[in-house]
Motif scaffolding. Sequence first.
Motif, PDB file in Angstrom:
ATOM      1  N   GLN A  37     -11.226  -6.459   0.487  1.00 60.10           N
ATOM      2  CA  GLN A  37     -11.909  -7.726   0.793  1.00 60.10           C
ATOM      3  C   GLN A  37     -10.893  -8.851   0.942  1.00 60.10           C
ATOM      4  N   GLN A  38      -9.958  -8.894   0.018  1.00 58.22           N
ATOM      5  CA  GLN A  38      -8.939  -9.937   0.059  1.00 58.22           C
ATOM      6  C   GLN A  38      -8.035  -9.768   1.274  1.00 58.22           C
ATOM      7  N   PHE A  39      -7.696  -8.522   1.578  1.00 64.31           N
ATOM      8  CA  PHE A  39      -6.855  -8.250   2.746  1.00 64.31           C
ATOM      9  C   PHE A  39      -7.531  -8.783   4.006  1.00 64.31           C
ATOM     10  N   GLU A  40      -8.817  -8.496   4.133  1.00 65.03           N
ATOM     11  CA  GLU A  40      -9.541  -8.948   5.323  1.00 65.03           C
ATOM     12  C   GLU A  40      -9.536 -10.477   5.429  1.00 65.03           C
ATOM     13  N   LYS A  41      -9.763 -11.130   4.292  1.00 65.03           N
ATOM     14  CA  LYS A  41      -9.757 -12.602   4.268  1.00 65.03           C
ATOM     15  C   LYS A  41      -8.418 -13.160   4.727  1.00 65.03           C
ATOM     16  N   LEU A  42      -7.347 -12.656   4.117  1.00 67.95           N
ATOM     17  CA  LEU A  42      -6.013 -13.162   4.429  1.00 67.95           C
ATOM     18  C   LEU A  42      -5.605 -12.800   5.854  1.00 67.95           C
TER      19      LEU A  42
END
Length: 241
Positions: A166-171
């Motif tokens: 999830q964080q990877f997608e956001k960043l």
Amino acid sequence: NKIIDFDTIDSTNSYAKEIAKEVLHGTVIISEEQTGGRGRMGRSWTSPKSEGIWMSIILKPDIPPMEGMKMTQIAAASTCWAIRTVTGLEAYIKWPNDIVIDGKKVCGILTEMAGELNKIDYLIVGIGVNVNIEKFPVEFRDIATSLVIEKGEKVDRRTIVIELLQQFEKLYMDYINCGTLEKSLAIIRNYSAVLGKSIRILKGNQELRAEVIAINEEGLLRVRLEDGKEELLISGEVSIR
Ligand code: BTN
């Protein structure tokens, strides 16, 4: 996003390479075990069954190959953030590819790229996290650790994978939309294991001492060498003294 999972495989990065052309951007390969896990510089990566996160993300960004290594920064920022959020452990990013806790490596990142001079065909971001490895061989004990060793209790791999992706997608979206690494850099600078520190740089067989004075907008390290000269580190082995 599609997630392809294996019980066992030689290397999720190698498999990702085989199928990269046929699958969609954002496809994730994950395996319980790797029999031929690969590390950087031709090293091998121990990936025991059910004791870690061994996964690869296939990306097809429309960016110049020069920018490809920024995916490593995004991966490092999201992994560090996920480890902190889920375990509360003080994980730090050892530029550019490792996450460390207590000065010992808990995660490594291997980014591989295919394409031509001016166009990326695909990028494979391989992430290995030592989660529930209880004991390392003697020769690794000073340099490697795992979340279970640091936390003193088993850690749920699934929760970390979810937070990480999830964080990877956001960043990643932030980078694609803004063209800058801003959000990733905030994490990278905040949780840097090298910023403000004195480090040793290994260049070929030359060893230099330097102080890390900044991580610039591109995610590169600005260091001051002993002779007072400043230099921008693009890659190379960096080891903290
Ligand atoms: C390093 O620190 O040298 C990088 C280690 C990268 C290991 C991961 S585990 C998942 C993916 N598949 C591989 O064969 N290697 C990466």
